[in-house]
Design a protein around this motif. Structure first.
Motif, PDB file in Angstrom:
ATOM      1  N   GLN A  44      -3.557 -19.587 -37.259  1.00 10.46           N
ATOM      2  CA  GLN A  44      -4.668 -19.899 -36.339  1.00 10.46           C
ATOM      3  C   GLN A  44      -4.809 -21.416 -36.182  1.00 10.46           C
ATOM      4  O   GLN A  44      -5.058 -21.918 -35.086  1.00 10.46           O
ATOM      5  N   SER A 113     -12.032 -21.559 -31.089  1.00 10.27           N
ATOM      6  CA  SER A 113     -12.924 -21.320 -29.945  1.00 10.27           C
ATOM      7  C   SER A 113     -13.109 -22.574 -29.083  1.00 10.27           C
ATOM      8  O   SER A 113     -13.263 -22.472 -27.864  1.00 10.27           O
ATOM      9  N   ALA A 136     -13.048 -31.438 -36.985  1.00 10.14           N
ATOM     10  CA  ALA A 136     -11.773 -31.049 -37.603  1.00 10.14           C
ATOM     11  C   ALA A 136     -11.578 -31.795 -38.929  1.00 10.14           C
ATOM     12  O   ALA A 136     -11.184 -31.192 -39.931  1.00 10.14           O
ATOM     13  N   SER A 209     -19.515 -14.414 -42.519  1.00 10.90           N
ATOM     14  CA  SER A 209     -18.136 -14.878 -42.648  1.00 10.90           C
ATOM     15  C   SER A 209     -17.344 -13.907 -43.525  1.00 10.90           C
ATOM     16  O   SER A 209     -17.556 -13.832 -44.738  1.00 10.90           O
ATOM     17  N   ALA A 210     -16.454 -13.159 -42.885  1.00  4.11           N
ATOM     18  CA  ALA A 210     -15.748 -12.083 -43.589  1.00  4.11           C
ATOM     19  C   ALA A 210     -14.855 -12.610 -44.715  1.00  4.11           C
ATOM     20  O   ALA A 210     -14.714 -11.975 -45.761  1.00  4.11           O
ATOM     21  N   HIS A 211     -14.254 -13.773 -44.511  1.00  7.37           N
ATOM     22  CA  HIS A 211     -13.204 -14.212 -45.443  1.00  7.37           C
ATOM     23  C   HIS A 211     -13.640 -15.260 -46.455  1.00  7.37           C
ATOM     24  O   HIS A 211     -12.908 -15.524 -47.414  1.00  7.37           O
ATOM     25  N   LYS A 221     -10.324 -22.251 -49.290  1.00  2.00           N
ATOM     26  CA  LYS A 221     -11.466 -22.995 -48.769  1.00  2.00           C
ATOM     27  C   LYS A 221     -12.236 -23.555 -49.962  1.00  2.00           C
ATOM     28  O   LYS A 221     -12.381 -22.876 -50.977  1.00  2.00           O
ATOM     29  N   ASN A 225     -18.611 -22.283 -44.540  1.00  3.74           N
ATOM     30  CA  ASN A 225     -18.735 -22.715 -43.136  1.00  3.74           C
ATOM     31  C   ASN A 225     -20.045 -23.480 -42.919  1.00  3.74           C
ATOM     32  O   ASN A 225     -20.058 -24.541 -42.274  1.00  3.74           O
TER      33      ASN A 225
HETATM   34  N1  BYC Z   1     -12.578 -20.122 -33.455  1.00  2.00           N
HETATM   35  O1  BYC Z   1     -14.513 -15.242 -42.119  1.00  2.00           O
HETATM   36  P1  BYC Z   1     -14.449 -16.442 -41.240  1.00  2.00           P
HETATM   37  C1  BYC Z   1      -8.056 -29.361 -34.162  1.00  2.00           C
HETATM   38  C2  BYC Z   1     -12.696 -16.267 -36.807  1.00  2.00           C
HETATM   39  S1  BYC Z   1      -7.535 -27.794 -34.473  1.00  2.00           S
HETATM   40  C3  BYC Z   1     -11.910 -18.965 -33.422  1.00  2.00           C
HETATM   41  O2  BYC Z   1     -15.440 -17.515 -41.505  1.00  2.00           O
HETATM   42  P2  BYC Z   1     -12.269 -18.105 -42.156  1.00  2.00           P
HETATM   43  C4  BYC Z   1      -7.610 -30.107 -33.008  1.00  2.00           C
HETATM   44  C5  BYC Z   1     -11.852 -16.156 -38.056  1.00  2.00           C
HETATM   45  O3  BYC Z   1     -10.496 -16.443 -37.787  1.00  2.00           O
HETATM   46  C6  BYC Z   1      -8.954 -27.045 -35.263  1.00  2.00           C
HETATM   47  N2  BYC Z   1     -12.010 -18.026 -34.400  1.00  2.00           N
HETATM   48  O4  BYC Z   1     -12.951 -17.010 -41.235  1.00  2.00           O
HETATM   49  C7  BYC Z   1      -6.446 -29.758 -32.328  1.00  2.00           C
HETATM   50  C8  BYC Z   1     -12.089 -14.722 -38.436  1.00  2.00           C
HETATM   51  O5  BYC Z   1     -11.369 -13.872 -37.554  1.00  2.00           O
HETATM   52  P3  BYC Z   1     -10.127 -12.924 -38.040  1.00  2.00           P
HETATM   53  C9  BYC Z   1      -8.629 -25.764 -35.927  1.00  2.00           C
HETATM   54  C10 BYC Z   1     -12.807 -18.324 -35.445  1.00  2.00           C
HETATM   55  O6  BYC Z   1     -10.836 -18.139 -41.836  1.00  2.00           O
HETATM   56  C11 BYC Z   1      -6.076 -30.427 -31.171  1.00  2.00           C
HETATM   57  C12 BYC Z   1     -13.549 -14.505 -38.068  1.00  2.00           C
HETATM   58  O7  BYC Z   1     -13.847 -15.484 -37.081  1.00  2.00           O
HETATM   59  N3  BYC Z   1      -8.959 -25.870 -37.331  1.00  2.00           N
HETATM   60  O8  BYC Z   1      -8.850 -29.768 -34.905  1.00  2.00           O
HETATM   61  O9  BYC Z   1     -12.660 -17.921 -43.581  1.00  2.00           O
HETATM   62  C13 BYC Z   1      -6.881 -31.468 -30.672  1.00  2.00           C
HETATM   63  C14 BYC Z   1     -14.476 -14.630 -39.263  1.00  2.00           C
HETATM   64  O10 BYC Z   1     -14.588 -15.995 -39.704  1.00  2.00           O
HETATM   65  C15 BYC Z   1     -13.508 -19.537 -35.546  1.00  2.00           C
HETATM   66  C16 BYC Z   1      -8.594 -24.935 -38.203  1.00  2.00           C
HETATM   67  O11 BYC Z   1      -8.004 -23.948 -37.852  1.00  2.00           O
HETATM   68  C17 BYC Z   1     -13.382 -20.455 -34.492  1.00  2.00           C
HETATM   69  N4  BYC Z   1     -14.021 -21.629 -34.476  1.00  2.00           N
HETATM   70  O12 BYC Z   1     -12.959 -19.483 -41.679  1.00  2.00           O
HETATM   71  C18 BYC Z   1      -8.026 -31.841 -31.359  1.00  2.00           C
HETATM   72  C19 BYC Z   1      -8.947 -25.240 -39.640  1.00  2.00           C
HETATM   73  N5  BYC Z   1     -14.208 -19.527 -36.698  1.00  2.00           N
HETATM   74  O13 BYC Z   1      -9.020 -13.886 -38.394  1.00  2.00           O
HETATM   75  C20 BYC Z   1      -8.394 -31.177 -32.535  1.00  2.00           C
HETATM   76  C21 BYC Z   1      -8.447 -24.220 -40.604  1.00  2.00           C
HETATM   77  C22 BYC Z   1     -13.960 -18.357 -37.287  1.00  2.00           C
HETATM   78  O14 BYC Z   1     -10.627 -12.166 -39.226  1.00  2.00           O
HETATM   79  N6  BYC Z   1      -9.246 -23.006 -40.586  1.00  2.00           N
HETATM   80  N7  BYC Z   1     -13.133 -17.627 -36.543  1.00  2.00           N
HETATM   81  O15 BYC Z   1      -9.809 -12.098 -36.839  1.00  2.00           O
HETATM   82  C23 BYC Z   1     -10.376 -22.836 -41.303  1.00  2.00           C
HETATM   83  O16 BYC Z   1     -10.849 -23.714 -41.998  1.00  2.00           O
HETATM   84  C24 BYC Z   1     -11.012 -21.469 -41.261  1.00  2.00           C
HETATM   85  O17 BYC Z   1     -10.059 -20.554 -40.770  1.00  2.00           O
HETATM   86  C25 BYC Z   1     -12.306 -21.404 -40.390  1.00  2.00           C
HETATM   87  C26 BYC Z   1     -12.796 -19.961 -40.362  1.00  2.00           C
HETATM   88  C27 BYC Z   1     -13.383 -22.279 -41.006  1.00  2.00           C
HETATM   89  C28 BYC Z   1     -12.045 -21.852 -38.956  1.00  2.00           C
END
Ligand code: BYC
Length: 324
Positions: A44, A113, A136, A209-211, A221, A225
């Motif tokens: 993602q 999103s 980010a 937040s499921a995860h 993490k 969140n």
């Molecule tokens: N958008 O249990 P949760 C950048 C989904 S790139 C969409 O809290 P988790 C940049 C989540 O996937 C920035 N979906 O999940 C680039 C889950 O769905 P699934 C990207 C979202 O994973 C270019 C469900 O909601 N950063 O900065 O524990 C130019 C339940 O959520 C969102 C990252 O990817 C969202 N906003 O926590 C400029 C950082 N939020 O998969 C800038 C890494 C939640 O069960 N990721 N969902 O279907 C993370 O830190 C974590 O994955 C999150 C979500 C905090 C985003």
């Protein structure tokens, strides 16, 4: 050894390594669910980086000066690089890049999103740098301490580059804010439109937040969140003041007791709609991504053919050296 026996044999060493803040590396045993969670999150994240190129690339041809154009091109190129580090990190877990891209293109995997909102004016490039890259960084700095080694190491470089991106956005907005009345209004309008979607980037509230709980237990993490969202608000309020801009939230209020800024209610219905595919630009982003992928097929084929030829040549040379 079957999966249950492996978990019994190697599980304790995995748990001990996580508890001791040691890194889990690709060849270490890990629970299937830990691997699956990492692939989900890293994929993602990678998808967000490459889709995130689109809203800003929209302004490259219309940047107001050569300096701004050069900066923006470098930034968009950096995002492509971040995507590459992250797809590589996912590959160390056994995921296939083709499969991940296929899942993105068919809507089976998500991207952030935030990239489903349009960039309507030049000031949006500044607002993305300040707010989106700022959010980010707030989210990703703790990921530098993620328990999975390749992801944590990728994040170190990504965060350094994101810091630069954030500053260019801030500087761009500052110049607009201090410019003509129309420029100031354009900067304010961009901040008004990007503020709430930036808060949504941190994901659903903790109780939905499921995860989070499991990911925090595994030290993927490090913060919830809501904790990171609050940290971001606290950073932004004084920065907005320094910019001479306001944040579009009448409920923002300093909470002396808690030592933090209280803020208004987030529209989670909007967040859910965007995740379901009903944001202003979901369709446009995915269509453009699929087209770019199809049009880039010849580059991938050429690169693969070149790599295969190089590998064959190296093998022949090695054989020759052994025969001598
Ligand atoms: N958008 O249990 P949760 C950048 C989904 S790139 C969409 O809290 P988790 C940049 C989540 O996937 C920035 N979906 O999940 C680039 C889950 O769905 P699934 C990207 C979202 O994973 C270019 C469900 O909601 N950063 O900065 O524990 C130019 C339940 O959520 C969102 C990252 O990817 C969202 N906003 O926590 C400029 C950082 N939020 O998969 C800038 C890494 C939640 O069960 N990721 N969902 O279907 C993370 O830190 C974590 O994955 C999150 C979500 C905090 C985003």
């Amino acid at each position: 050894m079957d999966a249950e026996a492996a978990a019994r044999a190697y599980g304790p060493a995995f748990d001990a390594a996580v508890a001791a803040d040691e890194r889990i590396e690709p060849r270490d045993w890990m629970p299937d669910a830990y691997r699956a969670t990492l692939v989900r999150q890293i994929a993602q994240h990678a998808h967000s980086e490459i889709i995130g190129m689109q809203p800003e690339a929209n302004w490259i041809t219309r940047a107001p000066s050569l300096r701004r154009k050069a900066i923006l091109m470098a930034k968009v190129q950096d995002e492509a690089g971040h995507g590459l580090y992250l797809y590589s990190a996912a590959e160390t877990l056994g995921a296939s890049r083709d499969d991940l891209l296929d899942k993105l293109h068919s809507g089976r995997q998500r991207y952030s999103s935030i990239f489903n909102y349009p960039t309507l004016t030049w000031a949006d490039v500044g607002a993305i740098g300040w707010l989106v890259d700022g959010a980010a960084i707030t989210n990703q700095v703790p990921l530098c301490r993620c328990s999975y080694g390749p992801y944590a190491r990728a994040m170190v470089r990504v965060c350094k580059e994101e810091s630069f991106h954030q500053r260019q956005g801030y500087e761009l907005l500052l110049e607009l804010s201090r410019g003509t009345e129309a420029q100031h209004a354009m900067a304010q309008d961009a901040v008004d439109r990007w503020w709430w979607p930036s808060l949504m980037m941190f994901g659903p509230p903790d109780d939905e937040s499921a995860h989070s709980a499991q990911s925090m237990e595994w030290k993927i993490k490090r913060h919830s969140n809501d904790e990171l969202r609050q940290r971001f608000v606290d950073i932004c309020v004084p920065q907005a003041e320094a910019l001479g801009l306001t944040l579009p939230d009448p409920d923002l209020k300093w909470n002396e007791e808690q030592g933090r800024w209280d803020f208004g209610a987030i529209d989670w219905d909007e967040f859910k709609a965007v995740l379901k595919g009903d944001g202003p630009c979901n369709e446009q982003r995915l269509t453009q991504r699929r087209t770019a992928h199809e049009e880039g097929a010849w580059v991938r084929e050429a690169a693969a053919a070149h790599a295969a030829r190089k590998q064959a040549r190296t093998a022949t040379e090695r054989e020759g050296a052994m025969a001598r």
